[in-house]
Structure formats: structure tokens, C-alpha cells
Design an enzyme around this catalytic site. Structure first.
Site, PDB file in Angstrom:
ATOM      1  N   TYR A 153       5.639   0.769   0.836  1.00  0.00           N
ATOM      2  CA  TYR A 153       6.566   0.086   1.738  1.00  0.00           C
ATOM      3  C   TYR A 153       5.808  -0.974   2.532  1.00  0.00           C
ATOM      4  CZ  TYR A 153       4.514   1.723   5.987  1.00  0.00           C
ATOM      5  OH  TYR A 153       3.638   1.897   7.013  1.00  0.00           O
ATOM      6  N   SER A 207      -6.678   2.072  -9.515  1.00  0.00           N
ATOM      7  CA  SER A 207      -6.229   0.675  -9.534  1.00  0.00           C
ATOM      8  C   SER A 207      -6.867  -0.067  -8.366  1.00  0.00           C
ATOM      9  CB  SER A 207      -4.707   0.583  -9.488  1.00  0.00           C
ATOM     10  OG  SER A 207      -4.163   0.965 -10.739  1.00  0.00           O
ATOM     11  N   ILE A 216      -0.337   3.727 -15.962  1.00  0.00           N
ATOM     12  CA  ILE A 216       0.576   2.601 -15.847  1.00  0.00           C
ATOM     13  C   ILE A 216      -0.206   1.306 -16.049  1.00  0.00           C
ATOM     14  CG2 ILE A 216       2.063   1.329 -14.249  1.00  0.00           C
ATOM     15  CD1 ILE A 216       2.555   4.319 -13.097  1.00  0.00           C
ATOM     16  N   TYR A 255       0.651   8.235   1.814  1.00  0.00           N
ATOM     17  CA  TYR A 255      -0.282   8.614   2.883  1.00  0.00           C
ATOM     18  C   TYR A 255      -0.900   9.957   2.500  1.00  0.00           C
ATOM     19  CZ  TYR A 255       1.597   4.925   5.936  1.00  0.00           C
ATOM     20  OH  TYR A 255       1.966   3.729   6.496  1.00  0.00           O
ATOM     21  N   LEU A 301       4.012  10.321   0.148  1.00  0.00           N
ATOM     22  CA  LEU A 301       2.983  10.441  -0.888  1.00  0.00           C
ATOM     23  C   LEU A 301       1.878   9.389  -0.761  1.00  0.00           C
ATOM     24  CD1 LEU A 301       1.936  11.788  -3.480  1.00  0.00           C
ATOM     25  CD2 LEU A 301       3.422  10.248  -4.783  1.00  0.00           C
TER      26      LEU A 301
HETATM   27  C1  LIG Z   1      -6.101   0.019   4.518  1.00  0.00           C
HETATM   28  C2  LIG Z   1      -4.891   0.650   3.911  1.00  0.00           C
HETATM   29  C3  LIG Z   1      -3.627   0.171   4.240  1.00  0.00           C
HETATM   30  C4  LIG Z   1      -2.483   0.725   3.675  1.00  0.00           C
HETATM   31  N1  LIG Z   1      -1.250   0.218   4.002  1.00  0.00           N
HETATM   32  C5  LIG Z   1      -0.146   0.694   3.378  1.00  0.00           C
HETATM   33  C6  LIG Z   1       1.147   0.100   3.581  1.00  0.00           C
HETATM   34  O1  LIG Z   1       1.308  -0.867   4.309  1.00  0.00           O
HETATM   35  N2  LIG Z   1       2.219   0.642   2.924  1.00  0.00           N
HETATM   36  C7  LIG Z   1       2.085   1.708   2.081  1.00  0.00           C
HETATM   37  O2  LIG Z   1       3.066   2.141   1.497  1.00  0.00           O
HETATM   38  N3  LIG Z   1       0.875   2.277   1.873  1.00  0.00           N
HETATM   39  C8  LIG Z   1      -0.237   1.783   2.481  1.00  0.00           C
HETATM   40  N4  LIG Z   1      -1.449   2.351   2.200  1.00  0.00           N
HETATM   41  C9  LIG Z   1      -1.529   3.458   1.236  1.00  0.00           C
HETATM   42  C10 LIG Z   1      -1.530   2.924  -0.197  1.00  0.00           C
HETATM   43  O3  LIG Z   1      -0.274   2.390  -0.530  1.00  0.00           O
HETATM   44  C11 LIG Z   1      -1.836   4.056  -1.179  1.00  0.00           C
HETATM   45  O4  LIG Z   1      -3.100   4.576  -0.928  1.00  0.00           O
HETATM   46  C12 LIG Z   1      -1.728   3.585  -2.637  1.00  0.00           C
HETATM   47  O5  LIG Z   1      -1.564   4.691  -3.473  1.00  0.00           O
HETATM   48  C13 LIG Z   1      -2.933   2.788  -3.026  1.00  0.00           C
HETATM   49  O6  LIG Z   1      -2.835   2.300  -4.336  1.00  0.00           O
HETATM   50  P1  LIG Z   1      -4.187   1.886  -5.075  1.00  0.00           P
HETATM   51  O7  LIG Z   1      -3.866   1.486  -6.452  1.00  0.00           O
HETATM   52  O8  LIG Z   1      -4.945   0.936  -4.204  1.00  0.00           O
HETATM   53  O9  LIG Z   1      -4.971   3.264  -4.994  1.00  0.00           O
HETATM   54  P2  LIG Z   1      -5.800   4.171  -6.000  1.00  0.00           P
HETATM   55  O10 LIG Z   1      -6.712   4.931  -5.103  1.00  0.00           O
HETATM   56  O11 LIG Z   1      -6.389   3.392  -7.102  1.00  0.00           O
HETATM   57  O12 LIG Z   1      -4.683   5.124  -6.583  1.00  0.00           O
HETATM   58  C14 LIG Z   1      -3.862   5.962  -5.800  1.00  0.00           C
HETATM   59  C15 LIG Z   1      -3.260   7.063  -6.670  1.00  0.00           C
HETATM   60  O13 LIG Z   1      -2.506   6.494  -7.738  1.00  0.00           O
HETATM   61  C16 LIG Z   1      -3.071   6.818  -9.009  1.00  0.00           C
HETATM   62  N5  LIG Z   1      -3.080   5.605  -9.831  1.00  0.00           N
HETATM   63  C17 LIG Z   1      -3.662   4.429  -9.513  1.00  0.00           C
HETATM   64  N6  LIG Z   1      -3.458   3.533 -10.483  1.00  0.00           N
HETATM   65  C18 LIG Z   1      -2.732   4.145 -11.448  1.00  0.00           C
HETATM   66  C19 LIG Z   1      -2.233   3.719 -12.707  1.00  0.00           C
HETATM   67  N7  LIG Z   1      -2.442   2.473 -13.153  1.00  0.00           N
HETATM   68  N8  LIG Z   1      -1.553   4.603 -13.457  1.00  0.00           N
HETATM   69  C20 LIG Z   1      -1.340   5.859 -13.009  1.00  0.00           C
HETATM   70  N9  LIG Z   1      -1.799   6.314 -11.823  1.00  0.00           N
HETATM   71  C21 LIG Z   1      -2.493   5.470 -11.035  1.00  0.00           C
HETATM   72  C22 LIG Z   1      -4.476   7.285  -8.695  1.00  0.00           C
HETATM   73  O14 LIG Z   1      -4.987   8.141  -9.693  1.00  0.00           O
HETATM   74  C23 LIG Z   1      -4.309   7.939  -7.350  1.00  0.00           C
HETATM   75  O15 LIG Z   1      -3.790   9.229  -7.500  1.00  0.00           O
HETATM   76  C24 LIG Z   1      -2.611   1.810   2.770  1.00  0.00           C
HETATM   77  C25 LIG Z   1      -3.872   2.302   2.461  1.00  0.00           C
HETATM   78  C26 LIG Z   1      -5.009   1.747   3.014  1.00  0.00           C
HETATM   79  C27 LIG Z   1      -6.370   2.282   2.673  1.00  0.00           C
END
Ligand SMILES: Cc1cc2nc3c(=O)[nH]c(=O)nc-3n(C[C@H](O)[C@H](O)[C@H](O)COP(=O)(O)OP(=O)(O)OC[C@H]3O[C@@H](n4cnc5c(N)ncnc54)[C@H](O)[C@@H]3O)c2cc1C
Ligand SMILES: *[C@@H]1O[C@H](CO)[C@@H](O)[C@H](O)[C@H]1NC(C)=O
Ligand SMILES: *[C@@H]1O[C@H](CO)[C@@H](O)[C@H](O)[C@H]1NC(C)=O
Ligand SMILES: *[C@@H]1O[C@H](CO)[C@@H](O)[C@H](O)[C@H]1NC(C)=O
Ligand SMILES: *[C@@H]1O[C@H](CO)[C@@H](O)[C@H](O)[C@H]1NC(C)=O
Ligand SMILES: *[C@@H]1O[C@H](CO)[C@@H](O)[C@H](O)[C@H]1NC(C)=O
Length: 578
Positions: free
Chosen positions: A198, A119, A249, A485, A483
Site C-alpha cells: 500500500y 526481489s 513470480i 509488515y 503480511l
Molecule cells: C524501508 C521500508 C519501507 C517500507 N514501506 C512500505 C510501504 O510504504 N508500504 C508497504 O506496503 N510496505 C512497506 N514496506 C514493507 C515491504 O512492502 C515488504 O517488506 C515487501 O514484501 C518487500 O518486498 P521486496 O521484494 O523488497 O522484499 P523481499 O525481501 O525480496 O521479499 C519479501 C517476501 O516476498 C517473497 N518474494 C520476493 N520476491 C518474490 C518473487 N519474485 N516471487 C515469489 N516470492 C517473492 C520473499 O521470499 C519474501 O518472503 C517497507 C519496508 C521497508 C524496509
């Protein structure tokens, strides 16, 4: 058959061996070369049945397409997984309609290829776009419609939307609402909400996933389900258990949260030369217990001393969001936490949406539509780890910690206070178990900008050393982790026969007593473990008989058969020539 290979025809077995090798090699070559064609054919077949609006070839990108590397890199948020040796997907699918997702799931199963769902791409270990087995990426960035319903106080948000887009669209409709999710605006909704994201309002409103009221998911059978058709067990699992173990999702419906017209932020810091030890010591008890309107994040970093040239010290900064005005904040903090010495001039009053920009580290005066920018300002090499603390560290322990931080020189900490709503929600309400009694969560953090394996190994060694150092001061048996992190150091599975055993290792760290319920849901909705990654929820162990139906194992079975034949053949040769 008495003399299958008489000494007069010594070439025969060798030729047969070569032929066999040729068959094995060419079959595996042709299967990867034609995956694109097979997949396309499969999508076309489903187009007829599902009546898609877009032609399948527009959503399928193979490595021969010029756009492939750009597409792949566009959502990489950790440079460690953007190197020439990073495993690359065989195809990238960019669906724009639910039926595309349905057919992608069915076709991935049909071709026996692993699927990674992406995502926002912020996964710290790149699990959304890197895998060791041959894999496809299902990229959700086209699913980013956001529909805010102020009357109902809800918003529908596509999983490919960013948090910044969500915050912006809510603000556009009404300045009276916001949403309690992560601080970094380029994070994707799909990964973040499914793993319990969060942000700086968690003490008042809990996690983002605590405010999810409905969802849409494509399951392993290719069905589109919502809350009522998926049932409460699966709906429970995808609010903290991670989406990637259960399906794709498509989006979530979230409950908006009320925000005041004026909020206040501040950032004040002290080095250990300036009594930071006492400050941090007191923070541990105050920050989790103060008013729920106040979130005081603590950052700890080794820095150069301003007093002693060449010397290192540790800086402790408190970054705060207060859901109220500066006068109330200053008088409250001075009563509860006088050591901080907070003055009104340290504070800035602003609207909630401006505070999102402030926390996102944008320059002051940046226009709000910067939140629509999906590209972060910079992307580093990074590694993160997490911990939970229930018993405050003593002043002496903090002093030891400062020595360690200075010795390592590069690793920093973020302490995020809990309390408030986080302590009120029962640990079994969602898969996220770290509730009552947790004073704060630690993020261990190291980032760097230099290419190369040596610097990577040295930095990984540093953060792991600090993690070991922290063992006595953090949660135990098991040592808990968050999770979102994601940290592959705490255990992985190859999704083979031992996946339940392996999964239990990291599973109880992320989910504690909720792990087994997640396994139950997984077993019910995806017993063959199609939706998997290095840290997915395993199904309960199955008998070896059932293993033969395991999707993706046919390839392995073929390889094993060939190896066994080769072995018998070579053994035969040895006996003949010995
Ligand atoms: C710069 C930075 C700042 C951050 N700050 C915070 C913060 O303030 N609070 C916090 O809680 N976290 C924070 N995080 C962590 C972040 O919340 C997680 O990495 C989160 O999972 C990212 O979601 P994404 O969709 O961008 O990631 P992706 O890398 O796209 O997905 C993460 C995981 O979820 C799965 N996934 C993604 N989309 C779907 C979908 N549509 N259906 C099913 N599975 C899916 C992926 O396969 C993978 O396992 C931060 C991360 C970074 C890099
Ligand atoms: C597509 O459909 C045809 C006809 O039903 C079938 O023979 C073929 O195997 C299908 N191909 C794929 C890749 O699904
Ligand atoms: C990728 O390339 C193929 C031909 O090599 C083309 O048919 C297809 O449309 C391209 N896909 C995209 C998404 O551009
Ligand atoms: C990934 O690497 C390519 C070149 O190898 C570079 O152009 C691109 O900017 C990098 N992207 C990220 C996010 O690191
Ligand atoms: C410590 O942090 C504060 C607040 O972030 C900052 O103002 C100060 O300059 C920092 N001190 C040092 C020595 O880096
Ligand atoms: C540090 O804080 C303690 C406790 O408030 C106080 O007694 C002490 O005087 C402070 N020391 C300095 C150098 O400010």
C-alpha cells in the site's frame, strides 16, 4: 551369532561405532561441498533441454566466489540479518532469463535444498535471504524490465524492479499516470505486490495488488504460467497471499492510475503540550472519512520537549498527500479539521513524481532520476509490528499511551488511515482481508544503529512491551496483522508435521477468513510444500505415509535411521559391559 562380541574383542564395537560416525560426518560434509558441482551439473543438464542463452556458471555463485558476500549483502535492508552469525546460503542464483528460474526450481527440488526468493530484500524479518535449514537464494534483481503502455493504461513490471524504477518509467512516458504502491522507492515489486503493498493513494485506488491485471509465475513443476494458464485461484492467491508460498513470480501487469498535474503535500505537527491529544483524537474519525483524494498519515514519536529542558513529550505529525491543489485542500481541511490549523504556507504544490521524492524523504530539488538508485540512503537495525483499529481510542486512553511512549523512549507509531476504496472492496476479493470497518492500521516501529546483542534484545523488549500495551485498543480474536509488515513474533512454522496447525496461528492474523482458501490453493499447486518459509501458507495436513515423499525429508529420514542404529548399538554395548 550367539556371541557377537565376546569380551576378548572389546575394541570391535567401538571401532564400528567410530566407523559409523565417520560415514555420517563425511557423507554430510561431502554433500555440502559438492552441492555447487551437483547444482551446476543439473543446470547444465537443463540448459540442453531448455536452450538457455546464458551459460549456467554465470548465474551460480558459491561461497568461494569473491563476489559472494557483496552479492549477499547488496539487498540486505535490515542490519539485524547482516551479522557473522546470520545463517548464510549455500549458493546464490542470479537468473536473467525465465528458463534459468525454471531450471533453478527443478534443480533445488532435485538436490532437496530449500529455496528463498528475493526481489527487493525489504522483508522486515529477512525471510527472502535467511533460513535455518540449508538454503539457496534465488535473486531476482535481473528481472526488472518495465514496459509502460499508456494506450492500454497498463505496465508490465519485472519482480526485481524497484517501486522507484516503476514510478520513474511511468512518469517518463506520461505525467498523467502514476501507480498506487509503497512510499519507499527501493522496495521490490516481487515481495510488495504479492503481499498487498500500500501507499499514499490507497484511499482512492486501494492496494497495489488491487490493480494487478496479469502475472507470470514459475510453478513447482518448472512451468511458466500466466493468468489464463495458472487459473483464477492461483492468480487470486498471489495478489496478497505472498508469492513465496506458491512459486517464483517473474512479473506483474498492473493498471496505471490517473494522477492530476498538480498535487499538494504538507507536514504539520504538534506536541502533547500543544494539544496533540485532541488532534489525534479527532484524526481517528476524520482521516478515514475525508475526501478520497486526501491521505493524512499520522506519526507519533517521543521527542525532547522544547518548553521544558530535559523533559520528554510526544510529537504528533500529520503528513499528507492531496490529489489536487493547495487552495482546495486548505479550505477542505479547515472545514473538516479546523484544529489542525492548516495554512496555505504549510503546503507545497508539485507534480506527482516530485511528491514521490518528497515522501521518500529526498532533499528538495533532488532530480527525479534519484528514483532509479536502488541503494537506500541508509540501512538500520529494525523491528516492525502491525495492528488494526476499528474503535477510536478515547482521550484518556491516548494520555496513557503518551506516558507509555515517553517511558519506553524509542518506539514510534505510524497510523495509516483507511476508508475510501479500502472499505469498498469486499474482503474476499483478494487474500488481504482488512477492509470495511478498519479505521486505520498501526505500524509499531523501532530502529537503531548500534551493533550488539544487548541493544537488540533491549529494543525488541521495548517494542513488544508497547505491543502488549496496545492489546485492549486494537483488533481481537484474532489480533490482525499486515503480511508486508512481517513479524515472526505472531507465529511461525518449521514446515514439519504440524505446519497446518502452526500456519493457522499466523495465517488467520494475516488473512482472517481468507486463510483456508489460500491453503486450498497451496494444496492444489504445491502439495509437497517446496515453496516455504517461516510464515508460508501450509498445505492441508497429509497422512504420515505421504510424508515419506516429502521433498527434503529424505535427509531427515537418513539422520533418524542413523540415530536409531546408533541407539540400538549403544544399548547393545551397555548390556554387554554391564
Ligand atoms: C524501508 C521500508 C519501507 C517500507 N514501506 C512500505 C510501504 O510504504 N508500504 C508497504 O506496503 N510496505 C512497506 N514496506 C514493507 C515491504 O512492502 C515488504 O517488506 C515487501 O514484501 C518487500 O518486498 P521486496 O521484494 O523488497 O522484499 P523481499 O525481501 O525480496 O521479499 C519479501 C517476501 O516476498 C517473497 N518474494 C520476493 N520476491 C518474490 C518473487 N519474485 N516471487 C515469489 N516470492 C517473492 C520473499 O521470499 C519474501 O518472503 C517497507 C519496508 C521497508 C524496509
Ligand atoms: C545430468 O544428466 C546425466 C545424463 O542424463 C545424468 O546421468 C545425471 O545424473 C544428471 N545430473 C544431474 C545433477 O542432474
Ligand atoms: C565462481 O568461481 C568458479 C571457480 O571457482 C568459476 O568457475 C565461476 O565462473 C565463478 N562464478 C561467477 C559467477 O563468477
Ligand atoms: C553488512 O556488513 C558488511 C560487513 O560486515 C558491511 O560492509 C555492509 O555495509 C553491511 N551491509 C548492510 C546493508 O548492513
Ligand atoms: C513536531 O513535528 C513537527 C512536524 O514534523 C515539527 O515541525 C516540530 O518541530 C516537531 N516538534 C518537536 C518538539 O520535535
Ligand atoms: C485544545 O483543543 C480543544 C478542542 O478543540 C480546545 O477546546 C482547547 O482550547 C484546546 N487547548 C489548547 C491549549 O489549545
Amino acid at each position: 551369532m550367539a556371541t557377537p562380541s565376546s569380551p576378548s574383542t572389546p575394541l570391535f564395537p567401538l571401532l564400528l561405532l567410530l566407523l559409523l560416525l565417520f560415514v555420517v560426518v563425511s557423507s554430510s560434509l561431502s554433500s555440502s561441498a559438492s552441492l555447487s558441482d551437483t547444482f551446476l551439473q543439473c543446470l547444465v543438464n537443463h540448459t540442453r533441454t531448455l536452450q538457455q542463452q546464458q551459460e549456467p556458471f554465470q548465474i551460480l555463485h558459491s561461497p568461494t566466489n569473491l563476489s559472494f558476500p557483496t552479492l549477499l549483502q547488496s539487498l540486505v535492508r535490515n542490519r539485524r540479518f547482516n551479522t557473522s552469525s546470520t545463517p548464510k546460503p549455500q549458493l546464490i542464483l542470479t537468473p536473467s532469463h525465465p528458463s534459468h528460474v525454471q531450471s533453478t526450481v527443478l534443480c533445488a527440488r532435485r538436490t532437496g535444498t530449500e529455496l528463498r526468493i528475493r526481489s527487493g530484500g525489504h522483508d522486515f524479518e529477512g525471510t527472502s535471504y535467511v533460513a535455518r535449514a540449508p538454503f539457496l537464494i534465488l535473486d531476482m534483481f535481473n528481472f526488472r524490465s518495465i514496459d509502460v503502455d499508456v494506450k492500454q493504461e497498463t505496465a508490465w513490471v519485472g519482480s526485481g524492479a524497484t517501486l522507484g524504477e516503476l514510478y520513474y518509467r511511468i512518469w517518463e512516458k506520461s505525467g498523467l499516470y502514476g501507480f498506487n504502491a509503497g512510499v519507499c522507492p527501493t522496495i521490490g515489486v516481487g515481495g510488495h505486490l504479492s503481499a498487498g503493498g500500500y501507499g499514499n493513494m490507497l484511499r482512492k485506488f486501494g492496494l497495489a495488488s488491487d490493480n494487478v491485471v496479469d502475472a507470470q509465475i514459475v510453478d513447482v513443476e518448472g512451468r511458466v504460467l500466466d493468468r489464463s494458464s495458472m487459473g483464477e485461484d492461483l492468480f487470486w492467491a498471489i495478489r496478497g497471499g505472498g508469492g513465496a508460498s506458491f512459486g517464483v513470480i517473474l512479473g506483474y501487469r498492473v493498471k496505471l492510475v490517473p494522477v492530476p498535474k498538480v498535487v499538494t503535500v504538507f507536514r504539520v505537527g504538534r506536541t502533547i503540550e500543544e494539544n496533540a491529544t485532541e488532534l489525534v483524537y479527532q484524526w481517528q474519525n476524520i482521516a478515514p472519512r475525508t475526501d478520497n483524494d486526501l491521505f493524512m498519515r499520522l506519526l507519533l514519536q517521543p521527542v525532547s520537549s522544547k518548553r521544558q529542558k530535559g523533559a520528554k513529550t510526544v510529537n504528533a505529525s500529520v503528513l499528507a498527500l492531496f490529489l489536487g491543489n493547495a487552495d482546495r485542500l486548505v479550505s477542505m481541511v479547515n472545514e473538516e479539521f479546523p484544529l489542525l490549523g492548516l495554512r496555505k504556507e504549510d503546503c507545497a504544490e508539485m507534480s506527482w513524481i516530485e511528491s514521490v521524492l518528497w515522501w521518500g524523504d529526498f532533499d528538495s530539488g533532488t532530480a527525479v532520476d534519484a528514483l532509479l538508485d536502488r541503494m537506500p540512503k541508509s540501512v538500520n537495525f529494525l523491528k516492525r509490528k502491525s495492528d488494526y483499529v476499528r474503535i477510536p481510542m478515547s482521550r484518556e486512553e491516548l494520555e496513557l499511551l503518551w506516558d507509555k511512549l515517553i517511558e519506553l523512549g524509542k518506539v514510534g507509531f505510524v497510523f495509516n488511515p483507511y476508508g475510501g476504496k479500502m472499505w469498498e472492496i469486499p474482503a474476499s476479493d483478494t487474500p488481504f482481508p482488512h477492509r470495511a470497518g478498519n479505521l486505520f492500521k498501526i505500524q509499531h516501529s523501532i530502529s537503531w544503529n548500534e551493533d550488539g546483542i544487548e541493544v537488540e534484545l533491549s529494543n525488541l523488549a521495548k517494542i513488544r512491551e508497547l505491543y502488549n500495551f496496545m492489546t485492549p485498543y486494537v483488533s481481537k480474536n484474532p489480533r490482525r496483522a499486515f503480511l508486508n509488515y512481517r513479524d515472526l513474533d505472531i507465529g511461525i512454522t518449521d514446515n514439519g508435521e504440524n505446519s497446518y496447525k502452526e500456519g493457522s496461528v499466523y495465517g488467520v492474523k494475516y488473512f482472517a477468513e481468507n486463510f483456508n482458501r489460500l491453503v486450498k490453493v497451496k494444496t492444489a499447486v504445491d502439495p509437497q510444500n517446496f515453496f516455504r518459509n517461516e510464515q508460508s501458507i501450509p498445505p492441508f495436513p497429509r497422512s504420515s505415509l505421504a510424508m515419506s515423499q516429502y521433498s527434503g525429508s529424505t535427509d531427515t529420514a537418513r539422520k533418524v535411521t542413523v540415530l536409531v542404529i546408533l541407539f540400538l548399538f549403544l544399548k547393545d554395548l551397555m548390556t554387554i559391559y554391564s
